[in-house]
Design a protein around this motif. Structure first.
Motif: not given
Ligand code: DC
Length: 230
Positions: A19-20, A23, A26, A31, A127, A213, A216-217, A220, A227
C-alpha cells in the motif's frame, strides 16, 4: 516548500509495504522502506564480520553503511544497493530477516538510523513505511496511518506467498508464528509496535489491495494534502 510526510505503520502482513508503494507512486512522493534499513544492516554486519552482539560496531556501521535505493535503469523496478551491489533479493532471506529483527531491538542502532531515515523527507513528499514512523521518526507527520489485519488473515497471506514460491508450510504453524512475533514486537522496550495516538487505524482483514488503497486515498483526500486527480 513544506514536505508532506505520510507514515504507514503496522505489523508484517498488514499490507503496508504494498500500500505504501502504491500510495507513493500515486502521489508522486518518495518512499522509505525503513525495514529494508534494518535488513541492510544485518547483511552489512554479516559481510563485515561484525557480531550482532557488538552494539558499538553495529551502531557505527548503521551510521556509515553505503546504501542506495534506486529504480533499475533497465526494468524500472525498485532495487536496493549495498556498497554498489544489488541486494534486493538477498535482504529478503529468512536469515537476514532474523538478523534485522535482532539489530532492530538495539537502541544505539535505532538512534544511528534516525537521521538517515529523516533525510528521505524531500519535496514534494514522503510515504514512510515501518513500525515507528509515526511514533518516533516522523512524529510531526501530516498523516499517520496504522494498518493492521487479524493474525489469521496475515498468516493466510504469508501462506499464499510461500505456496506461490513452491514451499509447503502448515497454516496453523504460521498463525502461531505471527502471534509470537506480534507479542515480541509489541512488547519490546525500544520503539514497540504501537499505533501513534493521532494515527488512523485501518483494518485490512477481508479487503483487497485496491480496496485498502481506496480507503487510504480517501483519508488523504480528506486531509490538507492536495491529491490532484488521485
Ligand atoms: O518490515 P520488515 O520485515 O522488512 O522489517 C525488518 C525488521 O526490522 C523487523 O524485525 C521489524 C524491524 N523494523 C523496525 O523495528 N522498525 C521499523 N521502522 C521497520 C522495521
Amino acid at each position: 516548500m513544506e514536505v508532506n510526510v505520510i507514515t504507514i505503520d503496522g505489523p508484517s502482513g498488514s499490507g503496508k509495504g504494498t500500500i505504501s508503494q502504491l500510495l507513493a507512486s500515486r502521489l508522486g512522493y518518495h518512499y522509505l522502506d525503513s525495514g529494508a534499513l534494518y535488513r541492510l544492516l544485518a547483511l552489512a554486519a554479516k559481510r563485515h564480520k561484525v557480531s550482532l552482539d557488538d552494539i558499538e560496531d553495529l551502531a557505527v556501521l548503521a551510521a556509515h553503511m553505503d546504501i542506495a535505493f534506486q529504480m533499475n535503469p533497465e526494468g524500472g523496478s525498485p532495487e536496493v544497493l549495498l556498497e554498489g551491489e544489488d541486494v534486493t533479493d538477498q535482504i529478503r532471506d529468512e536469515e537476514v530477516g532474523a538478523g534485522a529483527s535482532r539489530v532492530a531491538a538495539i537502541a544505539q542502532v535505532r538512534k544511528a538510523l534516525l537521521d538517515r531515515q529523516r533525510a528521505f523527507a524531500r519535496a514534494p513528499g514522503l510515504v514512510a513505511d515501518g513500525r515507528d514512523m509515526g511514533t518516533v521518526v516522523f512524529p510531526d507527520a501530516t498523516i499517520k496511518i496504522y494498518l493492521t489485519a487479524s493474525p489469521e488473515e496475515r498468516a493466510q497471506r504469508r501462506h499464499n506467498q510461500l505456496i506461490g514460491k513452491g514451499e509447503s508450510v502448515s497454516l496453523a504453524d504460521l498463525v502461531e508464528k505471527v502471534r509470537s512475533r506480534d507479542e515480541r514486537d509489541m512488547n519490546r522496550d525500544i520503539s514497540p509496535l504501537v499505533a501513534a495516538s493521532d494515527a488512523i487505524t485501518v483494518d485490512t482483514s477481508g479487503k483487497s489491495i485496491p480496496e485498502v488503497l481506496e480507503v487510504v486515498l480517501d483519508i488523504v483526500r480528506h486531509s490538507e494534502i492536495s491529491v490532484g486527480t488521485a
